[in-house]
Design an enzyme around this catalytic site. Structure first.
Site, PDB file in Angstrom:
ATOM      1  N   CYS A 117       0.850  -1.190   0.000  1.00 48.99           N
ATOM      2  CA  CYS A 117       0.000   0.000   0.000  1.00 48.99           C
ATOM      3  C   CYS A 117       0.885   1.239   0.000  1.00 48.99           C
ATOM      4  O   CYS A 117       2.064   1.193   0.347  1.00 48.99           O
ATOM      5  CB  CYS A 117      -0.910  -0.008   1.225  1.00 48.99           C
ATOM      6  SG  CYS A 117      -2.025   1.421   1.321  1.00 48.99           S
ATOM      7  N   CYS A 169     -17.169 -37.400  39.039  1.00 43.94           N
ATOM      8  CA  CYS A 169     -17.974 -36.231  38.635  1.00 43.94           C
ATOM      9  C   CYS A 169     -17.292 -35.380  37.576  1.00 43.94           C
ATOM     10  O   CYS A 169     -17.871 -34.413  37.085  1.00 43.94           O
ATOM     11  CB  CYS A 169     -18.310 -35.368  39.842  1.00 43.94           C
ATOM     12  SG  CYS A 169     -16.884 -34.503  40.549  1.00 43.94           S
ATOM     13  N   HIS A 206       3.280 -13.270   4.730  1.00 48.71           N
ATOM     14  CA  HIS A 206       3.676 -14.341   5.641  1.00 48.71           C
ATOM     15  C   HIS A 206       4.385 -15.504   4.958  1.00 48.71           C
ATOM     16  O   HIS A 206       4.314 -16.634   5.437  1.00 48.71           O
ATOM     17  CB  HIS A 206       2.438 -14.869   6.372  1.00 48.71           C
ATOM     18  CG  HIS A 206       1.281 -15.140   5.453  1.00 48.71           C
ATOM     19  ND1 HIS A 206       1.206 -16.257   4.646  1.00 48.71           N
ATOM     20  CD2 HIS A 206       0.158 -14.418   5.202  1.00 48.71           C
ATOM     21  CE1 HIS A 206       0.077 -16.221   3.957  1.00 48.71           C
ATOM     22  NE2 HIS A 206      -0.581 -15.106   4.264  1.00 48.71           N
ATOM     23  N   CYS A 223       0.786 -36.503  48.587  1.00 48.18           N
ATOM     24  CA  CYS A 223       0.011 -37.731  48.752  1.00 48.18           C
ATOM     25  C   CYS A 223      -0.815 -38.020  47.515  1.00 48.18           C
ATOM     26  O   CYS A 223      -1.435 -37.124  46.939  1.00 48.18           O
ATOM     27  CB  CYS A 223      -0.887 -37.599  49.978  1.00 48.18           C
ATOM     28  SG  CYS A 223      -1.911 -39.060  50.284  1.00 48.18           S
TER      29      CYS A 223
END
Length: 529
Positions: free
Chosen positions: A269, A319, A284, A329
């Protein structure tokens, strides 16, 4: 409005803008062109800020010599885009001969596809067409106007503000709904500025879907910036519907790139931004648009947060609440008040069968426990892999930002070198070196996106070797440019910088050629994310 005679979209430096709120509806109406808006009170600096300065066209290839010389394009100003839109309206009107504002609404409905509009227009059902486009058939305007004529002798209440005004202070669309000038102006300003509406502003009457034409907007809006905003919304629709046009993505830039055919090619541009015409992102190379889009989405959304949760937490086997271990632990108790399940952190099996094995799980061979552990390891590996490529991608992005600041430092060094009996031409090697450095940083940044989705094979090993070589040379060049230059080291550093940027340029070209050869010969295999 009552009359479209004399209305056109052309630019006319001689024409004056009428801003009188109570003007007769048969007087000359405002054009949509920017020239008229400037005459209405927009200063040159304001106009430059909104529309971009300059005119004409710029043909590729642009700076840097990277662009395909066969890929020709133009950089157009907002005024030139408006002229393209005007020409499109004029071509259609040569056939259907409707008021220009009506034709613009019809074209917008068909996404500026002239062929589709022509086909529908001549299929014999005009009433259905105008109804779908939410406009009144122009051939029935005179009859509608006669049915809705008010007595000019009485003051009438506005149906929005309920204040009484003379009939001359009311105006409306061909649907017959009339409101006072002030309410119209506030309504249109709100729609344009606050809601960002342009081509879909309907009559303010409840339940009326007739669209407001451009003449009405330009006649009733007095703020020139609102007019320019409206014009931008209309032209934006034209650009978005045209596959050969693309707005420059740079902030506050109002230029449009026009190509001969759409493709994933770099375009420049006038504002200096280089971007991919296909996707609109910064150029890119070597990664394709598809994979860059996936990468950007991956970086922007919460997918990597999910990966971290998967890698560092586990779900309760009963659940499925997410649990993070906060002690040594392995005996876990779910804190969910409705669950309270006890299970082993290592194998995720029920805790009761473990007996006294409080810190040692002996259930490694159970299928369910093994599957849970495998899933955990896969999540951790995926997270580590993503972070590896993301960190290097972000590092080059950050370095690229720093390198852009090098231009100011290099300019100062060039001035100092000219004071040591070097000509302007002799010191240009520094600017060239920074140009090459920025190109290499950009390429390296996108190579990590390409590599993230790349499956391992013999060609990927060659690619990684090329990438590593370019990366090493780029870092050396960056180090040279950040050094202080003294009179004694001037010639030595000049030779080193020139040799290194030429080497970087060469290795970058080799890397890109290899990747594109892989595209052509279908050598690359990808990991679907």
């Amino acid at each position: 409005m009552d009359s479209d005679e004399g209305y056109n979209y052309e630019f006319d430096d001689e024409e004056e803008c009428s801003e009188e709120s109570g003007a007769d509806e048969h007087e000359d109406e405002l054009e949509l062109g920017e020239v008229e808006l400037v005459e209405a009170g927009l200063s040159g600096s304001e106009r430059a800020g909104l529309c971009g300065e300059g005119g004409g066209s710029a043909l590729g290839p642009g700076p840097g010599g990277e662009e395909d010389e066969d890929y020709r394009y133009e950089v157009l100003t907002a005024e030139q885009i408006l002229q393209h839109m005007v020409e499109c309206i004029r071509e259609v009107n040569e056939v259907i001969q409707n008021p220009a504002t009506i034709t613009r609404i019809l074209l917008s409905h068909f996404n500026w596809d002239k062929e589709k509009l022509m086909e529908r227009y001549f299929d014999g059902n005009l009433e259905k067409l105008f109804s779908e486009c939410h406009v009144i058939n122009p051939s029935k305007k005179s009859r509608t106007r006669q049915m809705n004529t008010r007595s000019s002798a009485l003051d009438m209440p506005c149906q929005i503000c309920y204040l009484n005004y003379p009939n001359s202070y009311f105006t409306g669309l061909e649907c017959g709904h009339k409101f006072c000038m002030q309410c119209w102006g506030e309504y249109l300003t709100t729609k344009i500025i606050e809601e960002g509406m342009g081509q879909t502003i309907s009559c303010p009457a409840h339940g009326c879907d007739i669209l407001v034409d451009d003449n009405t907007v330009m006649r009733l809006i007095t703020d020139s910036k609102v007019k320019l905003k409206y014009q931008h919304l209309i032209t934006n629709s034209f650009v978005e519907c045209n596959r050969l046009l693309k707005w420059c993505p740079a902030p506050d830039c109002h230029h449009v790139v026009k190509v001969q055919y759409p493709d994933a090619k770099p375009v420049h541009c006038k504002c200096g931004r280089q971007f991919c015409f296909n996707c609109g992102e910064n150029w890119h190379d070597p990664v394709k648009c598809k994979w860059l889009r996936k990468w950007i989405k991956k970086c922007d959304d919460d997918s990597e947060t999910s990966n971290w949760i998967a890698a560092n937490t586990k779900e309760c086997p009963k659940c499925h609440v997410t649990i993070e271990k906060d002690g040594g632990c392995n005996h876990m108790v779910c804190r969910n008040q409705n669950c309270k399940a006890e299970f082993c952190w290592v194998c995720l099996g029920p805790w009761e069968p473990h007996g006294s094995a409080w810190y040692n799980c002996n259930r490694y061979n159970e299928d369910d426990a093994k599957a849970a552990r495998d899933a955990q390891e896969r999540s951790r590996a995926a997270l580590q892999r993503y972070l590896f490529y993301c960190n290097r991608y972000m590092n080059h992005m950050q370095s690229l930002r720093f390198e852009h600041k090098l231009y100011a430092q290099v300019k100062q060094k060039m001035e100092e070198m000219q004071q040591h009996n070097m000509s302007w031409i002799e010191v240009q090697f520094l600017k060239k070196a920074v140009d090459v450095l920025c190109q290499c940083r950009s390429t390296l940044m996108y190579t990590y996106v390409f590599a993230f989705y790349l499956k391992k094979n013999n060609q990927s090993i060659i690619f990684e070797n090329n990438q590593a070589d370019l990366e090493n040379a780029t870092e050396v060049l960056s180090g040279y440019l950040e050094r202080d230059i003294s009179q004694d080291s001037l010639q030595d550093i000049k030779q080193k910088v020139q040799d290194k940027y030429r080497y970087c340029e060469s290795r970058r070209r080799v890397l890109l050629l290899h990747v594109h050869e892989g595209y052509e010969k279908d050598l690359w295999e990808y990991i679907e994310d």
